[in-house]
Motif scaffolding. Structure first.
Motif, mmCIF file in Angstrom:
data_model
loop_
_atom_site.group_PDB
_atom_site.id
_atom_site.type_symbol
_atom_site.label_atom_id
_atom_site.label_comp_id
_atom_site.label_asym_id
_atom_site.label_seq_id
_atom_site.Cartn_x
_atom_site.Cartn_y
_atom_site.Cartn_z
ATOM 1 N N ILE A 174 0.832 -1.203 0.000
ATOM 2 C CA ILE A 174 0.000 0.000 0.000
ATOM 3 C C ILE A 174 0.871 1.258 0.000
ATOM 4 N N LEU A 175 1.996 1.211 0.699
ATOM 5 C CA LEU A 175 2.939 2.333 0.668
ATOM 6 C C LEU A 175 3.402 2.613 -0.757
ATOM 7 N N ALA A 176 3.808 1.561 -1.470
ATOM 8 C CA ALA A 176 4.284 1.720 -2.845
ATOM 9 C C ALA A 176 3.173 2.253 -3.752
ATOM 10 N N GLY A 177 1.975 1.694 -3.625
ATOM 11 C CA GLY A 177 0.864 2.142 -4.445
ATOM 12 C C GLY A 177 0.453 3.574 -4.141
ATOM 13 N N SER A 178 0.470 3.953 -2.866
ATOM 14 C CA SER A 178 0.112 5.317 -2.474
ATOM 15 C C SER A 178 1.122 6.322 -3.001
ATOM 16 N N CYS A 179 2.385 5.967 -2.932
ATOM 17 C CA CYS A 179 3.439 6.843 -3.452
ATOM 18 C C CYS A 179 3.273 7.022 -4.959
ATOM 19 N N LEU A 180 2.995 5.939 -5.653
ATOM 20 C CA LEU A 180 2.807 6.006 -7.099
ATOM 21 C C LEU A 180 1.612 6.887 -7.451
ATOM 22 N N GLN A 181 0.498 6.717 -6.750
ATOM 23 C CA GLN A 181 -0.680 7.523 -7.050
ATOM 24 C C GLN A 181 -0.446 8.989 -6.707
ATOM 25 N N GLY A 182 0.293 9.259 -5.649
ATOM 26 C CA GLY A 182 0.600 10.634 -5.291
ATOM 27 C C GLY A 182 1.410 11.342 -6.354
ATOM 28 N N VAL A 183 2.191 10.578 -7.111
ATOM 29 C CA VAL A 183 3.032 11.141 -8.174
ATOM 30 C C VAL A 183 2.273 11.216 -9.497
ATOM 31 N N ALA A 184 1.600 10.111 -9.876
ATOM 32 C CA ALA A 184 1.026 9.996 -11.219
ATOM 33 C C ALA A 184 -0.466 10.305 -11.289
ATOM 34 N N GLY A 185 -1.166 10.337 -10.160
ATOM 35 C CA GLY A 185 -2.603 10.570 -10.169
ATOM 36 C C GLY A 185 -3.419 9.303 -9.999
ATOM 37 N N TYR A 186 -2.827 8.150 -10.306
ATOM 38 C CA TYR A 186 -3.473 6.863 -10.070
ATOM 39 C C TYR A 186 -2.373 5.819 -9.894
ATOM 40 N N GLY A 187 -2.761 4.652 -9.357
ATOM 41 C CA GLY A 187 -1.751 3.608 -9.209
ATOM 42 C C GLY A 187 -1.881 2.760 -7.966
ATOM 43 N N ILE A 188 -2.591 3.243 -6.936
ATOM 44 C CA ILE A 188 -2.668 2.444 -5.717
ATOM 45 C C ILE A 188 -3.363 1.114 -5.993
ATOM 46 N N GLY A 189 -4.392 1.143 -6.842
ATOM 47 C CA GLY A 189 -5.069 -0.105 -7.172
ATOM 48 C C GLY A 189 -4.257 -0.970 -8.113
ATOM 49 N N THR A 190 -3.740 -0.349 -9.187
ATOM 50 C CA THR A 190 -3.006 -1.098 -10.198
ATOM 51 C C THR A 190 -1.797 -1.808 -9.621
ATOM 52 N N LEU A 191 -1.083 -1.151 -8.711
ATOM 53 C CA LEU A 191 0.110 -1.753 -8.125
ATOM 54 C C LEU A 191 -0.209 -2.568 -6.876
ATOM 55 N N ALA A 192 -0.981 -1.995 -5.947
ATOM 56 C CA ALA A 192 -1.170 -2.631 -4.639
ATOM 57 C C ALA A 192 -2.151 -3.796 -4.668
ATOM 58 N N ALA A 193 -3.238 -3.675 -5.436
ATOM 59 C CA ALA A 193 -4.259 -4.735 -5.403
ATOM 60 C C ALA A 193 -3.720 -6.104 -5.810
ATOM 61 N N PRO A 194 -2.973 -6.215 -6.916
ATOM 62 C CA PRO A 194 -2.432 -7.538 -7.261
ATOM 63 C C PRO A 194 -1.482 -8.082 -6.185
ATOM 64 N N LEU A 195 -0.671 -7.201 -5.612
ATOM 65 C CA LEU A 195 0.244 -7.639 -4.552
ATOM 66 C C LEU A 195 -0.527 -8.088 -3.316
ATOM 67 N N LEU A 196 -1.561 -7.336 -2.962
ATOM 68 C CA LEU A 196 -2.362 -7.696 -1.787
ATOM 69 C C LEU A 196 -3.085 -9.019 -1.998
ATOM 70 N N PHE A 197 -3.531 -9.279 -3.215
ATOM 71 C CA PHE A 197 -4.184 -10.557 -3.495
ATOM 72 C C PHE A 197 -3.224 -11.711 -3.239
ATOM 73 N N LEU A 198 -1.955 -11.522 -3.618
ATOM 74 C CA LEU A 198 -0.962 -12.568 -3.394
ATOM 75 C C LEU A 198 -0.640 -12.723 -1.909
ATOM 76 N N VAL A 199 -0.711 -11.617 -1.155
ATOM 77 C CA VAL A 199 -0.465 -11.679 0.298
ATOM 78 C C VAL A 199 -1.637 -12.379 0.980
ATOM 79 N N SER A 200 -2.864 -11.892 0.718
ATOM 80 C CA SER A 200 -4.082 -12.501 1.260
ATOM 81 C C SER A 200 -5.297 -11.893 0.571
ATOM 82 N N PRO A 201 -6.160 -12.718 -0.032
ATOM 83 C CA PRO A 201 -7.379 -12.185 -0.666
ATOM 84 C C PRO A 201 -8.285 -11.447 0.316
ATOM 85 N N LEU A 202 -8.100 -11.646 1.618
ATOM 86 C CA LEU A 202 -8.917 -10.945 2.615
ATOM 87 C C LEU A 202 -8.711 -9.434 2.564
#
Length: 243
Positions: free
Chosen positions: A16-44
């Motif tokens: 989430i840190l990486a995705g938030s940083c990306l979105q803060g720079v580019a305008g979007y990205g927390i979902g594109t980057l963080a969601a796939p990683l979070l799914f691999l960590v835990s679908p919960l």
């Protein structure tokens, strides 16, 4: 929590840190980057906890970029977002756990395909409604709603992109959270997971303020899309394996 380990919480915060940083720079990205990683960590951790974190992030970004906001321009996307949310809510009502993994994988791969398609739709009312509907439909189910709306803003300037997309994502987040609540995908467990992963948003947003003019988003884009494609494929395989 008994169903998620301290290591998983740490990894979730880093994603989430990486995705938030990306979105803060580019305008979007927390979902594109963080969601796939979070799914691999835990679908919960999806979709509710990430959407809650994304809501906080968009509020912070809207405050930072409020001077560039053009409400008149973004309202069409918001109208489309209401339609997309209704369709997503109906989808969630009939999804089984296996079905969720299948549609998660399909929508993630769809988002990747949209990102690499090279399409350049004009920023107008019709395209804004379509992009808004597609974005909230994908965002409600997977927490990855960036690619459709980002396509119509790809030729605009940075401050305008960050301000208008933040306004859209904030409204879309409230739409999505309402749909998740009504369909039973948002409850006490999701709120607890949000509380455990919230620090990642704050640190990522703070870091983006120092990297906004230095971070090579175009250079990172292939890596982000590769991560999303790998996670989307993994979800699709898991869903098919469970049939």
């Amino acid at each position: 929590m008994d169903d998620i380990s301290p290591l998983q919480i740490l990894l979730a915060n880093l994603a989430i840190l990486a995705g938030s940083c990306l979105q803060g720079v580019a305008g979007y990205g927390i979902g594109t980057l963080a969601a796939p990683l979070l799914f691999l960590v835990s679908p919960l951790l999806l979709p509710g906890p990430l959407i809650l974190n994304a809501t906080v992030l968009t509020i912070l970004m809207l405050i930072r970029n409020r001077g560039a906001l053009q409400v008149r321009q973004v309202r069409f996307a918001i109208w489309g977002g209401a339609l997309g949310t209704a369709l997503a809510g109906l989808t969630l009502l009939v999804l089984s756990p296996t079905g969720f993994e299948l549609i998660f994988g399909v929508l993630i791969l769809t988002g990747v395909a949209l990102s690499v398609a090279g399409l350049r739709p004009t920023l107008n009312a019709r395209n804004s409604v379509i992009a808004g509907a597609a974005s909230t439909y994908m965002g409600t189910i997977t927490a990855v709603g960036g690619p459709p709306i980002a396509m119509i803003y790809q030729n605009e300037k940075g401050p305008l992109v960050r301000a208008n997309m933040s306004a859209f994502f904030l409204t879309a987040s409230f739409f999505s959270l309402s749909a998740l609540l009504l369909s039973g995908y948002l409850g006490l467990r999701e709120l607890q997971l949000f509380g455990l992963t919230f620090p990642g948003v704050l640190i990522g947003f703070w870091l983006s303020g120092r990297l906004v003019n230095r971070m090579p988003f175009n250079g990172l884009r292939p890596v982000i899309l590769a991560v999303a494609a790998a996670a989307g494929s993994a979800a699709l395989v898991r869903g098919l394996w469970s049939l």
